[in-house]
Scaffold this active site. Structure first.
Site, PDB file in Angstrom:
ATOM      1  N   GLU A 329     -51.101  72.799  39.477  1.00 53.64           N
ATOM      2  CA  GLU A 329     -51.849  74.045  39.476  1.00 53.64           C
ATOM      3  C   GLU A 329     -51.661  75.200  38.596  1.00 53.64           C
ATOM      4  OE1 GLU A 329     -51.172  71.957  41.884  1.00 53.64           O
ATOM      5  OE2 GLU A 329     -52.926  71.482  43.250  1.00 53.64           O
ATOM      6  N   LYS A 437     -40.742  70.257  63.051  1.00 56.44           N
ATOM      7  CA  LYS A 437     -40.951  71.407  64.000  1.00 56.44           C
ATOM      8  C   LYS A 437     -40.434  71.004  65.352  1.00 56.44           C
ATOM      9  CE  LYS A 437     -44.881  73.403  61.714  1.00 56.44           C
ATOM     10  NZ  LYS A 437     -45.786  72.823  61.025  1.00 56.44           N
ATOM     11  N   TRP A 442     -38.105  75.706  62.912  1.00 59.30           N
ATOM     12  CA  TRP A 442     -38.593  74.927  61.810  1.00 59.30           C
ATOM     13  C   TRP A 442     -37.118  74.330  61.152  1.00 59.30           C
ATOM     14  CZ3 TRP A 442     -42.574  77.329  58.104  1.00 59.30           C
ATOM     15  CH2 TRP A 442     -43.851  77.397  58.887  1.00 59.30           C
TER      16      TRP A 442
HETATM   17  P1  ADP Z   1     -48.437  66.943  42.775  1.00 58.90           P
HETATM   18  O1  ADP Z   1     -49.608  66.085  41.941  1.00 58.90           O
HETATM   19  O2  ADP Z   1     -47.540  65.803  43.745  1.00 58.90           O
HETATM   20  O3  ADP Z   1     -48.990  67.820  43.613  1.00 58.90           O
HETATM   21  P2  ADP Z   1     -46.783  68.591  41.288  1.00 58.90           P
HETATM   22  O4  ADP Z   1     -45.970  68.524  40.367  1.00 58.90           O
HETATM   23  O5  ADP Z   1     -48.110  69.513  41.363  1.00 58.90           O
HETATM   24  O6  ADP Z   1     -47.517  67.211  41.923  1.00 58.90           O
HETATM   25  O7  ADP Z   1     -46.247  69.032  42.752  1.00 58.90           O
HETATM   26  C1  ADP Z   1     -45.912  70.131  43.137  1.00 58.90           C
HETATM   27  C2  ADP Z   1     -44.957  70.223  44.296  1.00 58.90           C
HETATM   28  O8  ADP Z   1     -43.815  69.879  44.113  1.00 58.90           O
HETATM   29  C3  ADP Z   1     -44.515  71.858  44.831  1.00 58.90           C
HETATM   30  O9  ADP Z   1     -45.670  72.524  45.434  1.00 58.90           O
HETATM   31  C4  ADP Z   1     -43.493  71.456  45.298  1.00 58.90           C
HETATM   32  O10 ADP Z   1     -43.637  71.312  46.637  1.00 58.90           O
HETATM   33  C5  ADP Z   1     -42.799  70.291  44.807  1.00 58.90           C
HETATM   34  N1  ADP Z   1     -41.717  70.777  43.789  1.00 58.90           N
HETATM   35  C6  ADP Z   1     -41.620  70.846  42.503  1.00 58.90           C
HETATM   36  N2  ADP Z   1     -40.517  71.254  41.891  1.00 58.90           N
HETATM   37  C7  ADP Z   1     -39.920  71.456  43.209  1.00 58.90           C
HETATM   38  C8  ADP Z   1     -38.384  71.707  43.178  1.00 58.90           C
HETATM   39  N3  ADP Z   1     -37.734  71.976  42.170  1.00 58.90           N
HETATM   40  N4  ADP Z   1     -37.708  71.749  44.452  1.00 58.90           N
HETATM   41  C9  ADP Z   1     -38.655  71.519  45.566  1.00 58.90           C
HETATM   42  N5  ADP Z   1     -39.860  70.816  45.382  1.00 58.90           N
HETATM   43  C10 ADP Z   1     -40.273  71.061  44.165  1.00 58.90           C
END
Ligand code: ADP
Length: 540
Positions: A329, A437, A442
């Site tokens: 997004e 949780k 958390w």
């Molecule tokens: P999907 O299609 O699975 O949503 P995205 O690439 O859009 O694929 O996923 C975004 C999510 O991936 C983020 O909101 C976050 O939770 C996780 N994410 C992306 N980069 C990182 C990072 N460097 N560390 C931790 N989580 C990450």
């Protein structure tokens, strides 16, 4: 009073035109699915993109029509990016690792007119064709000599290109028109389409090339391991021509040995991919006592990069890690981890700790964290809450209004829980749905996973919350051991002592042969939660 400057619309075609004119002899190198290496230049890519745009016109493609791809990173995929968007159509990259039913849903939802595919995906395409009656043509991305026998009618990509002249003027387009489409992998519910515009794509390409982001230049050789079907390979097919960087596309061979060979043969300086891919490469290097000859830095994101991986790249191999965070997004880039001057004066231990964060916000993206009532929390690096974002390359709604209005007071809720500090450094503590949780407090599953993979016997680890009669949920550690390595449950739990708060230490360990991943390489925790729903914790 308006300024008196030219109002030139930002357009994707202008990237390839620029690269042709000023970096015309810079190479694009692709490993082919058919075998061998293909090598040409930005000038060739621009010429063939114009031929392809003419071919699309001849096929009856109209403005805003969706042109799908099921393809690896390669020069033909690159040409489709520019021909489709450049002529005013929309390049819809589809993740071939999804289930066929999901892909059929996406193709139908997107109303794809044509689907291009690499030969690897012929069996998939034969399965999809009867499920996708709206598709007018399936285009095999190869030449006549390699056209496969198939149980459906196929068009041949090279024949289409070669049948048309390169006499094509990119039309002047409104910069807010849609240029490409990518569906989120959607671990829950139907996949949702994110529809990028020319404007958002160019602004993102500018922003991501900056020195404190990916630091791209005409002196770089960029190899995107991250697939072109995963958020446009994090924008690299746009930011590389913007800078005039050489591009190297790895095709279908993403194993450590194949990647290393290509890195060395082509003098790759910069790469990008998800942590799981780098695991294979690092293991290959270590097993063979190999080095990187030219690689200077690599972007790691998509899921949390284990600190052990950052340290290995930097301390063992002298390759800078740019830990980055983003989302489909968000086009996808939001933060990249680079130091400020003051950090250079800190100790190595302090800098190492800072690098474990997801990075510092880049101009163009604004971040805030809020509590459960939507009240903004301080940027003090300690308070954590739901992370919200806004900016010109962040989605305002999903394609066809799917899921309703996602925004909260004009901000996009990321679904991540994070801390934020004065310098803009953001650290994800968890996906909001993955947070454990325990007794009203958390526990960060990411922290526990990072600790577990620092153990020498652990290849990969996942931590999920499992029901507990007293604490609601307690962490369960699920571990895949390294081949040949051994470690007991007790040894692993002991490893956490002194590394995390005592009450964070998992209540139990389960050993598995492999961990499930989503189509974009993230741990598939919904599956793990199902598999371990009835797991009885010894503390319960
Ligand atoms: P999907 O299609 O699975 O949503 P995205 O690439 O859009 O694929 O996923 C975004 C999510 O991936 C983020 O909101 C976050 O939770 C996780 N994410 C992306 N980069 C990182 C990072 N460097 N560390 C931790 N989580 C990450």
């Amino acid at each position: 009073m308006y300024g008196l400057m030219m109002n030139s619309p930002l357009s994707i075609a202008s990237l390839i035109r620029h690269a042709d004119r000023y970096h015309g002899d810079t190479e694009i190198v692709s490993r082919l699915v058919e075998g061998g290496i293909h090598r040409y230049t930005y000038t060739d890519a621009h010429r063939r993109s114009r031929q392809l745009a003419n071919a699309f016109r001849a096929l009856g493609v109209q403005t805003a029509d969706r042109i799908g791809t099921l393809a690896w990173n390669g020069f033909r995929h690159f040409e489709i990016y520019f021909a489709a968007a450049g002529m005013g159509a929309i390049c819809h990259t589809i993740n071939p690792r999804l289930f066929p039913e999901q892909i059929a849903y996406i193709i139908d939802h997107a109303d794809d007119r044509f689907i291009h595919f690499d030969l690897t995906f012929l069996p998939l395409v034969e399965q999809l064709a009867p499920l996708c009656p709206g598709v007018r043509g399936w285009i095999a991305m190869t030449d006549r000599a390699h056209m496969p026998a198939a149980n459906i009618d196929l068009l041949c990509f090279e024949e289409l290109v070669n049948a048309h002249s390169d006499d094509f003027d990119w039309p002047a387009l409104d910069e807010n028109l849609a240029s490409s489409l990518c569906y989120t992998s959607g671990t829950t519910g139907n996949p949702k389409g994110v529809l990028y515009s020319h404007r958002s794509t160019i602004l993102h390409a500018y922003g991501s090339a900056l020195p404190d982001a990916l630091n791209l230049s005409a002196r770089d050789v960029v190899l995107p391991v991250v697939p072109m079907f995963h958020v446009n390979a994090w924008g690299l097919p746009y930011s590389a021509p913007l800078c005039g960087a050489k591009l190297v596309f790895p095709g279908a061979q993403l194993d450590g040995a194949s990647l290393h060979e290509l890195f060395e043969a082509e003098g790759v300086t910069c790469s990008a991919g998800v942590p799981t891919i780098w695991l294979g490469l690092l293991n290959h290097l270590k097993a063979g006592g190999l080095r990187f000859g030219s690689l200077k830095r690599t972007v790691i994101g998509g899921s949390a990069c284990p600190p052990a991986m950052i340290r290995s790249f930097e301390d063992d191999f002298g390759v800078q890690v740019l830990h980055a965070w983003g989302m489909t997004e968000m086009s996808p880039l939001g933060t990249v981890n680079t130091f400020k001057n003051r950090h250079l004066a800190q100790t190595k231990a302090e800098r190492d700790a800072l690098q474990n964060k997801q990075g510092r916000v880049i101009y163009g993206v604004d971040l805030k964290i809020v509590d459960d009532d939507g009240r903004e929390l301080p940027r003090d690096g300690k308070a954590y809450g739901d992370l919200l974002v806004r900016g010109p390359w962040i989605c305002s709604e999903y394609f066809k209004g799917e899921g309703g209005n996602p925004l909260v007071d004009g901000w996009f809720p990321t679904g991540d829980v994070a801390t934020l500090d004065q310098d803009g450094f953001m650290q994800i503590t968890d996906r909001s749905k993955d947070v454990i949780k325990s007794g009203g407090e958390w526990i960060s599953s990411i922290d526990l996973e990072n600790t577990a993979v620092a153990h020498p016997a652990v290849a990969e680890a996942a931590v999920i919350g499992v029901a507990h009669p007293k604490w609601d949920e307690r962490p369960l550690l699920i571990v895949m051991k390294k081949p040949g390595a051994d470690v007991t449950r007790e040894e692993l739990l002991q490893f956490f002592e002194g590394r995390v708060a005592k009450w964070w230490i998992p209540d139990d360990v389960a050993f598995v042969d492999s961990l499930p991943h989503t189509a974009t390489g993230k741990l598939l925790k919904t599956r793990l939660r199902e598999d371990f729903r009835n797991h009885r914790l010894p503390t319960a």
